[in-house]
Design an enzyme around this catalytic site. Structure first.
Site, mmCIF file in Angstrom:
data_model
loop_
_atom_site.group_PDB
_atom_site.id
_atom_site.type_symbol
_atom_site.label_atom_id
_atom_site.label_comp_id
_atom_site.label_asym_id
_atom_site.label_seq_id
_atom_site.Cartn_x
_atom_site.Cartn_y
_atom_site.Cartn_z
ATOM 1 N N HIS A 144 14.941 28.149 18.346
ATOM 2 C CA HIS A 144 14.779 29.600 18.469
ATOM 3 C C HIS A 144 14.942 30.220 17.094
ATOM 4 O O HIS A 144 15.762 29.765 16.303
ATOM 5 C CB HIS A 144 15.826 30.180 19.438
ATOM 6 C CG HIS A 144 15.485 31.565 19.900
ATOM 7 N ND1 HIS A 144 15.845 32.679 19.188
ATOM 8 C CD2 HIS A 144 14.797 32.005 20.983
ATOM 9 C CE1 HIS A 144 15.408 33.752 19.827
ATOM 10 N NE2 HIS A 144 14.760 33.369 20.916
ATOM 11 N N GLU A 151 13.108 29.289 27.504
ATOM 12 C CA GLU A 151 11.865 28.889 28.171
ATOM 13 C C GLU A 151 12.053 27.627 29.002
ATOM 14 O O GLU A 151 11.404 27.428 30.020
ATOM 15 C CB GLU A 151 10.744 28.652 27.150
ATOM 16 C CG GLU A 151 10.541 29.783 26.165
ATOM 17 C CD GLU A 151 9.898 31.007 26.792
ATOM 18 O OE1 GLU A 151 9.738 31.025 28.035
ATOM 19 O OE2 GLU A 151 9.568 31.938 26.050
#
Ligand code: COA
Length: 378
Positions: free
Chosen positions: A257, A315
């Site tokens: 991320h 996700e």
């Protein structure tokens, strides 16, 4: 005087708003939503409470919640014009996010768009109806009319299949919607604030935000994360499959991320929600496989990319949870939009209350002394 030193590609590190809506601390792995640590609220509140909280900076009491739920429920039905657009989009097989964008921009047809609060209610209320209607039309089925007696999350699941969902599923979706409702000044939220800052209307701001969310760099990763798990198929294949991918220099979907360098707190909340859902109502073999793939991936990422602090992102568990709710991957990004519209509208309100048009500058790199030449001389 502007020069290249002032230029921040992607506006990285630039502070462009003050907000009380959410706080993202990537180093601490902390997400605060309107005063609540995410894990203190996501699996408890209904989505209606969460949107009320973002818009009003306080949780509703019972009467306020009943009024808010009713205000949303009565705006769920789509106009004939909106349904017409969805039918045309389905005939052309357009992407689900494009269909949502097209339909969202029709939501003030026949209605005054003068009141941003009314437009915001209509947007939040109608997104699930649009997404469900489009999904059904794309599969050759007629849309199912929304029910006003069901909550926002339950009605969303109901309109997809016509079956009243079980409580475990409603709770699973509610937790997902709460978890991704707001996340600092991400690209789509920034887009909404830029549009509303010009004095434009709520529907335009949200249509613009949808365009930003559609991009694969923003809203599009959970599908591929799940595909990877299905390709692996069984735990014994995980290590060789992932090693091959990493040796080829490929990225593992659902890991890493830009902001979080420790575990994304949303991944933890969704992992817990997925555990509850699968234990109550799911394919435990798939659930165990996903946990196995995650552990193997984290171990191999540390081996192949030492020190890069690559952790499981939102996700990865979004994919598991939404799949467990029976949603196909085509609906993953539209589901994200059904949630995030709560945050976008809240940011638009916030921008309106202390507005200054968002108007950054650019550094000119071109020539300055060109001479115009007539067309036949070029
Ligand atoms: N799998 C393998 N390696 C990865 C990786 C992943 N998922 N994510 C990052 N890396 C590696 C990069 O190759 C790079 O390696 P290098 O230093 O040897 O060049 C290093 O880690 C740093 O990557 P960088 O691209 O600078 O990180 P970023 O902060 O810009 O990227 C993402 C963030 C999310 C774009 C990135 O982690 C990614 O592509 N993840 C997979 C897609 C995904 O899950 N997206 C959803 C995000 S919510």
């Amino acid at each position: 005087m502007l020069n290249n030193i002032d230029y921040k590609p992607g506006l990285e590190g630039v502070v462009a708003a003050q907000t009380r809506l959410s706080s993202v601390d990537g180093a601490a792995g902390e997400l605060i939503i309107a005063g609540f640590p995410l894990e203190a609220i996501a699996d408890k509140a209904t989505f209606e409470e969460m949107v009320y909280l973002l818009w009003n900076d306080t949780l509703p009491d019972a009467a306020e919640l009943a009024e808010f739920r009713a205000a949303l429920a009565k705006r769920r039905v789509l106009s004939a014009a909106t349904l017409e657009v969805l039918r045309a989009a389905a005939a052309d097989k357009v992407d689900g996010m494009d269909a949502l964008r097209m339909a969202a921009s029709t939501l003030n047809l026949g209605e005054s768009s003068a009141d941003p609060h009314d437009d915001a209610l209509r947007l939040v209320a109608a997104f699930p109806t649009i997404v469900a209607a489009y999904w059904r039309l794309s599969n050759g089925n007629e849309p199912i009319a929304p029910r006003t007696d069901l909550g926002h999350a339950a009605n969303t699941l109901y309109m997809l299949t016509g079956d009243e969902p079980r409580e475990a599923r409603v709770r699973g979706l509610e937790t997902y919607l709460n978890t991704v409702v707001d996340h600092g000044l991400n690209a789509s939220t920034f887009t909404a604030r830029v549009i509303i800052s010009t004095g434009s209307d709520m529907i335009s701001a949200i249509v613009g935000a949808l365009g930003a969310l559609k991009g694969p760099l923003h809203g599009g990763a959970p599908g591929p994360a799940l595909d990877m798990v299905f390709e692996i198929g069984e735990a014994a294949n995980a290590e060789s499959y992932l090693r091959e991918k990493l040796s080829r220099g490929e990225r593992l979907m659902g890991f890493g991320h830009r902001v979080y360098k420790v575990r994304d707190p949303r991944a933890d909340v969704l992992a817990a929600a997925a555990a509850k859902l699968y234990q109550a109502d799911g394919d435990m073999a798939l659930y165990k496989l996903v946990l196995d793939v995650e552990q193997t991936a984290l171990r191999l990422l540390e081996e192949y990319k030492p020190g890069r602090k690559l952790q499981t992102n939102v996700e990865f568990y979004t994919a598991l949870l939404l799949h467990g709710l029976g949603l196909p991957t085509d609906l993953f990004t539209p589901m994200f939009a059904i949630s995030r519209v709560g945050g976008w509208t809240a940011h638009a309100f916030e921008q309106q209350t202390a507005n200054r048009i968002i108007r950054p500058q650019s550094v000119y790199l071109g020539e300055k002394t060109r001479r115009y030449q007539a067309i036949d001389g070029r």
